[in-house]
Structures are given as C-alpha cells and as structure tokens.
Design a protein around this motif. Sequence first.
Motif, short mmCIF file in Angstrom:
data_model
loop_
_atom_site.label_atom_id
_atom_site.label_comp_id
_atom_site.label_asym_id
_atom_site.label_seq_id
_atom_site.Cartn_x
_atom_site.Cartn_y
_atom_site.Cartn_z
N PRO A 102 0.83 -1.21 0.00
CA PRO A 102 0.00 0.00 0.00
C PRO A 102 0.87 1.25 0.00
O PRO A 102 1.91 1.30 0.65
CB PRO A 102 -0.80 -0.11 1.30
N LEU A 103 0.41 2.27 -0.72
CA LEU A 103 1.09 3.56 -0.80
C LEU A 103 0.07 4.64 -0.49
O LEU A 103 -0.94 4.76 -1.20
CB LEU A 103 1.67 3.74 -2.20
N CYS A 104 0.30 5.41 0.56
CA CYS A 104 -0.71 6.36 1.02
C CYS A 104 -0.03 7.45 1.83
O CYS A 104 1.19 7.46 1.99
CB CYS A 104 -1.78 5.66 1.84
N SER A 105 -0.81 8.37 2.35
CA SER A 105 -0.24 9.41 3.21
C SER A 105 0.27 8.81 4.52
O SER A 105 -0.17 7.74 4.96
CB SER A 105 -1.28 10.48 3.51
N ALA A 106 1.18 9.53 5.15
CA ALA A 106 1.68 9.08 6.45
C ALA A 106 0.55 9.00 7.47
O ALA A 106 0.53 8.09 8.32
CB ALA A 106 2.78 10.03 6.93
N PRO A 121 2.01 -0.70 5.07
CA PRO A 121 1.97 0.36 4.06
C PRO A 121 3.25 1.18 4.05
O PRO A 121 4.00 1.21 5.03
CB PRO A 121 0.80 1.22 4.51
N ARG A 122 3.44 1.88 2.94
CA ARG A 122 4.47 2.92 2.88
C ARG A 122 3.75 4.26 3.01
O ARG A 122 2.99 4.65 2.12
CB ARG A 122 5.24 2.86 1.57
N GLY A 123 3.95 4.94 4.12
CA GLY A 123 3.33 6.23 4.35
C GLY A 123 4.21 7.34 3.82
O GLY A 123 5.38 7.44 4.20
N LEU A 124 3.66 8.18 2.95
CA LEU A 124 4.44 9.21 2.27
C LEU A 124 4.31 10.56 2.96
O LEU A 124 3.21 10.98 3.35
CB LEU A 124 3.98 9.34 0.82
N ALA A 125 5.42 11.26 3.07
CA ALA A 125 5.41 12.63 3.55
C ALA A 125 5.02 13.57 2.42
O ALA A 125 5.16 13.24 1.23
CB ALA A 125 6.80 13.00 4.08
N ASP A 126 4.53 14.74 2.77
CA ASP A 126 4.17 15.74 1.77
C ASP A 126 5.38 16.07 0.90
O ASP A 126 6.46 16.37 1.41
CB ASP A 126 3.67 16.99 2.47
N VAL A 137 6.24 9.60 -9.24
CA VAL A 137 5.07 10.25 -8.66
C VAL A 137 5.47 11.00 -7.40
O VAL A 137 6.38 10.58 -6.68
CB VAL A 137 3.94 9.25 -8.34
N ARG A 138 4.80 12.12 -7.17
CA ARG A 138 5.05 12.93 -5.98
C ARG A 138 3.76 13.05 -5.18
O ARG A 138 2.69 13.34 -5.75
CB ARG A 138 5.57 14.31 -6.37
N TRP A 149 -9.08 13.48 6.80
CA TRP A 149 -7.85 14.05 7.34
C TRP A 149 -6.64 13.56 6.55
O TRP A 149 -5.67 14.30 6.31
CB TRP A 149 -7.74 13.64 8.81
N GLU A 150 -6.67 12.29 6.13
CA GLU A 150 -5.51 11.67 5.51
C GLU A 150 -5.43 11.93 4.01
O GLU A 150 -4.54 11.42 3.32
CB GLU A 150 -5.52 10.16 5.75
N CYS A 151 -6.32 12.73 3.47
CA CYS A 151 -6.45 12.91 2.02
C CYS A 151 -5.19 13.51 1.39
O CYS A 151 -4.49 14.34 1.98
CB CYS A 151 -7.64 13.82 1.73
N GLY A 152 -4.90 13.07 0.19
CA GLY A 152 -3.80 13.62 -0.60
C GLY A 152 -3.88 13.08 -2.02
O GLY A 152 -4.76 12.27 -2.35
N TYR A 153 -2.94 13.52 -2.85
CA TYR A 153 -2.98 13.18 -4.28
C TYR A 153 -1.57 12.88 -4.77
O TYR A 153 -0.58 13.28 -4.17
CB TYR A 153 -3.60 14.33 -5.09
N LEU A 154 -1.51 12.20 -5.91
CA LEU A 154 -0.24 11.95 -6.60
C LEU A 154 -0.22 12.70 -7.91
O LEU A 154 -1.21 12.72 -8.64
CB LEU A 154 -0.07 10.45 -6.89
#
Length: 243
Positions: A102-106, A121-126, A137-138, A149-154
């Motif tokens: 899984p790849l998602c926000s931290a 999962p791999r939690g990604l920093a902003d 992808v960023r 709360w955990e929402c974000g985009y690539l």
Amino acid sequence: MTTTNTQSGTNVHEIADGIFRINTPVMLPGDAGAFSFNQYLILDDESLLFHTGLRQLFPLVQEAVAHVMPVARLRHVAFSHVEADECGSLNQWLAAAPQAAPLCSAIAAMVSIGDLADRPPRGLADGEVVPLGRHSVRWLDAPHLPHAWECGYLIETSTATLMCGDLLTQPGDGSVALTEGDVLGPSETFRRAMDYFSHTRDADALIEKLAMTQPTTLACMHGSAWRGDGAAMLRALAAELAR
C-alpha cells in the motif's frame, strides 16, 4: 478505448504516456442515475495502481489490469483517502500481487492502513517522490480536500498527470475517457446536490498547492479525465467553492 468486460462495460483507455484509465459504469441506487468508478494504472518497472475500486468491483478491475500487464507485476497500490471506492479491495490486490505494498499518506498509514492492510503500508510525507522507472510520482498532502484528514494526491511528473481523486467528480457513466470540454459545470451541479466537501478553511491554499504543479491532465475518479490547463481548472474550482 478497449472494453475488457462486455457485461459490465468496464473499459481501459490510455490517457497519457503509460497511464491507463480503467472505468466501470454503474447505476446509483434509488433511480439516482448513472455514475462511474475509475482507477489509474501507471505501467512501468514498478507499476502503480491509484484507487483500488470497491471490493465488489475487484474481478472487473483485475481483468482490466490484466489486459495491460500481468497483475503480479504490480508494486504499488495507492489511493487518496480511506473510503470503500478508494481502497476497499486493497487486500485483494495485495493477495493478487505478492510484491505490492500500500502507498498512502503518512496519516493514512498511521491511523488506518497499518491495521487494515494485510501488508505494511508505505506512508508518504508531503512532497515525497517515488520513482517508478520512466515515471515518478510525488505525493501532495491535502487534508480534508474534499474530505478525510488523511487525504492527498499523486502527480506523475513526466506527464504532468494529477490523480485528483474526488475533485471534479462528474455524474454519468464516464463513457468519454478523456475530454477537453467542461467538467467543472457538471461536477459543481453534482457537488451542490450532495455537498460531499468538508469546506475546510484551507481549501484555497490546498488547491493553489495543487495548481502550482501545473498539471496538464486531471485524472478524476468519477467521470471523464480532463486535458488542458489544469492549474486554471483547479483555480476555477476554488472560485466556485468560495461562493
């Protein structure tokens, strides 16, 4: 566009170099009309799927992915926020692709996916970048835009494709895979009827953050993907939200 399941109408279309939109049309309950669910597959050395689809849609989406590549080659299963259509079939994908994670926000990793997923999962920093091969992808944190709360985009950097989740959600079956026409009008009509936005006080700043990436393709989760001046389209959305 290639139809991969004639019964459901699930189809695949390459919307940017190496980026495929998987679309399944559905009928909403209560005579609410047609709707669609999209996933996006980035084909590369470390292929990535953005949005898993609902658990019930897994066989259809898996069939569509298999039309493009062997499912077992998938390495990243990513999503914007924790919701059934975003990550409902996550564990089914992890079972089908033994090397995927899984790849998602931290935040998502901390509060939900670390427990819900069958693999860590791999939690990604902003701002964190994940190289995939030809593509990268960023991750862009966007809490509560439009919700969660955990929402974000690539954003895929080589094609300037922003995987913008529930932003610019359009009704209808999504039969047009990629358009340069109006998506803001239909999406605003849909939003005003359901009002699924959180109306966070940070909406303007978050949308401007997305606009600053200068996307040329907006990969919407529901309805058509859109091609054009993505920054202008996002700022037009911000103006609508401010009304």
